[in-house]
Design a protein around this motif. Structure first.
Motif: not given
Length: 130
Positions: A9-17
């Motif tokens: 979830w952290i990586e998904l949020t970072a990639i999306t941002a």
């Protein structure tokens, strides 16, 4: 969803941002006037498809590993089909932004495809160690 760790979830949020920031910089500074207004919706569609695929495929890793490869290929094919339908419809309706929409979607698809592969690979290696 218990199979998906917080790192995902952290990586998904970072990639999306990161994609949002790069998109803003790219369309404001490098390609001004080429912004396709539907790109945020396509980003949302890609995030939803990515999360849904991760949830379904990670559950198969735990239950029926033998069906994982087939499910993975079916998921990738359906995801690509959905994206192609959206790309074609949008491009026919909004020809002035078609190229930027297609290229933007392609870049986002590649980023999420690499992310999905890494995440599923990491999860399958964890599963194999158990």
């Amino acid at each position: 969803m218990k199979n998906i760790d917080s790192r995902y979830w952290i990586e998904l949020t970072a990639i999306t941002a990161l994609l949002i920031v790069l998109g803003l910089v790219g369309f404001l500074l490098i390609f001004p006037g080429q912004y396709a207004p539907a790109l945020p919706f396509m980003l949302g569609i890609l995030v939803i498809l990515t999360v849904a695929g991760q949830i379904e495929l990670s559950s198969l890793l735990d239950k029926k590993f033998s069906q994982f490869n087939t499910a993975f290929l079916i998921y990738k094919g359906l995801k690509l089909f959905v994206l192609m339908v959206v790309l074609i419809i949008y491009s026919l309706l909004h020809k002035e932004h078609a190229v930027s929409f297609i290229l933007g979607t392609f870049v986002m698809y590649l980023v999420y495809m690499i992310f999905e592969a890494r995440s599923l690979n990491r999860q399958s290696r964890k599963q194999a160690k158990r």
